[in-house]
Design an enzyme around this catalytic site. Structure first.
Site, mmCIF file in Angstrom:
data_model
loop_
_atom_site.group_PDB
_atom_site.id
_atom_site.type_symbol
_atom_site.label_atom_id
_atom_site.label_comp_id
_atom_site.label_asym_id
_atom_site.label_seq_id
_atom_site.Cartn_x
_atom_site.Cartn_y
_atom_site.Cartn_z
ATOM 1 N N HIS A 264 -50.918 46.908 23.280
ATOM 2 C CA HIS A 264 -51.558 47.541 24.429
ATOM 3 C C HIS A 264 -52.253 48.802 23.948
ATOM 4 O O HIS A 264 -51.755 49.486 23.053
ATOM 5 C CB HIS A 264 -50.514 47.883 25.502
ATOM 6 N N ASP A 315 -48.514 41.135 30.704
ATOM 7 C CA ASP A 315 -49.026 39.772 30.791
ATOM 8 C C ASP A 315 -48.070 38.755 30.168
ATOM 9 O O ASP A 315 -48.034 37.596 30.583
ATOM 10 C CB ASP A 315 -50.380 39.669 30.095
#
Length: 378
Positions: A264, A315
């Site tokens: 991320h 996700d």
């Protein structure tokens, strides 16, 4: 003015916001002072949207009024219904369809001619957009499968009503609560690409529908909203391969492919939203008798964390959570938008409240000192 180049605006402060705070080293996410864990476990999506738009959690009376006013806006105008049908029958890609649908909503909005900075009008527009996206998305998904759309119900909460419209039956409490929690977890996340796109658009004094359409367009890219679909497709590939998860990961990495759902731009540790959804995915798998999806995910996480120092993002676990709810894989990203619209609208309201046109510079690296050669000499 600094000439230091920051590609992707990484690490560049461009605005002040009171909406959400992220500590990437501690794995912490906060909405208006409340930790994401506290909100996900103790507040509904409607409460969180109210918090983002108004700055405080609602009282019981305020929540009742807010939920009622948004539920009343769930029905689609005939023109939007027709567009949804045409896009579904044309087999349009879901995020492209959502982009067109959101833009079309302005044609039927009674506040369409209000000034872009009219806060009261924007709150009414925001309720309509937030309420209508689930209806349009569920109808689009059903029409593609040859089924008739299901009319929304005003007596169901936002999350439960979507699952009802999508599947044609009222969800049980566990599914509704889990989906509501997922919506809370995705509602806002700082100045991500789609949120920043909405802010840039609104900074020109374009209206709310234009700003949200911009955000949907940005979210459609595979480097932003598409990862949850990629994760589930990867897990399905693993399941079909017959390989053990670690073997499958090693083969994938050896082939130069990445494993979606890891890493991320902001978090250096495990995404706090992934921690919560991991628990929900496990519980759903146990209840449904399909524990393999959570088992695959945890084995992949353990290997990549220990061997590669990579941590999962939201996700990675939202994928298996949605799959076990019977949600079609290719509408995972539109569901992301269905949640994140609450945050997008909050950021646009904040931008309008203290607006300055967003206009960065680029460093020119092209040729210099050129002259035009006459056309017959080129």
């Amino acid at each position: 003015m600094s000439d230091e180049l920051k590609k992707g605006l990484e690490g560049v402060l461009v605005a002040e916001s009171s909406l959400s705070y992220i500590d990437g080293d501690e794995g912490k996410l906060v909405y208006r002072g409340y930790t994401i864990d506290d909100l996900a476990r103790n507040a509904s999506f409607e409460e969180v949207v109210y918090l983002l738009w108004h700055g405080e959690l609602p009282t019981a009376d305020e929540l009742g009024s807010f939920k009622s006013s948004m539920a009343e806006e769930r029905h689609l105008d005939d023109g939007v219904q027709q567009l949804v049908r045409e896009l579904a029958e044309a087999d349009e890609e879901p995020m492209a369809a959502l982009r067109s649908i959101v833009s079309s909503l302005s044609a039927y909005d009674p506040d369409a001619d209000a000034e872009p900075t009219d806060e009261a009008a924007n709150l009414r527009k925001g309720r309509r957009i937030t309420a209508k996206i689930p209806t349009a998305l569920a109808a689009f998904s059903r029409i593609r499968e040859g089924d008739d759309p299901v009319e929304p119900r005003e007596d169901l909460d936002h999350a439960a009503n979507f699952l009802y419209m999508l599947n044609g039956e009222e969800p049980d409490e566990v599914l509704a609560d889990t989906f509501d929690m997922a919506l809370v977890l995705h509602a806002d996340h700082g100045l991500n690409a789609s949120t920043f796109s909405a802010m840039v658009t609104s900074s020109t004094l374009a209206d709310l529908h234009a700003a949200i359409t911009s955000a949907v367009g940005a979210l459609s890219g595979s480097l932003h909203g598409g990862a949850n679909q990629d994760v589930m497709e990867a897990l399905l590939e693993l399941d079909e391969s017959g390989k053990e998860p670690v073997e499958w990961v090693e083969d994938r990495l050896d082939a130069g492919e990445r494993v979606p759902g890891f890493g991320h731009r902001v978090y250096n540790v495990k995404d706090p939203r992934a921690k919560i959804l991991s628990e929900e995915s496990e519980a759903l798998g146990e209840a449904a008798g399909t524990p393999q999806w959570h088992n695959y995910s945890t084995e992949i996480e353990e290997y990549l964390t220990e061997e590669k120092g990579l941590a999962p993002n939201v996700d990675f676990y939202s994928a298996s959570t949605y799959y076990q709810m019977g949600i079609p894989v290719d509408i995972y990203t539109p569901i992301f938008a269905m949640s994140r619209v609450g945050g997008w609208i909050a950021h646009v309201l904040e931008q309008y409240d203290d607006n300055r046109l967003i206009r960065p510079r680029g460093r020119y690296v092209g040729p210099d000192d050129r002259t035009v050669t006459p056309i017959d000499e080129r």
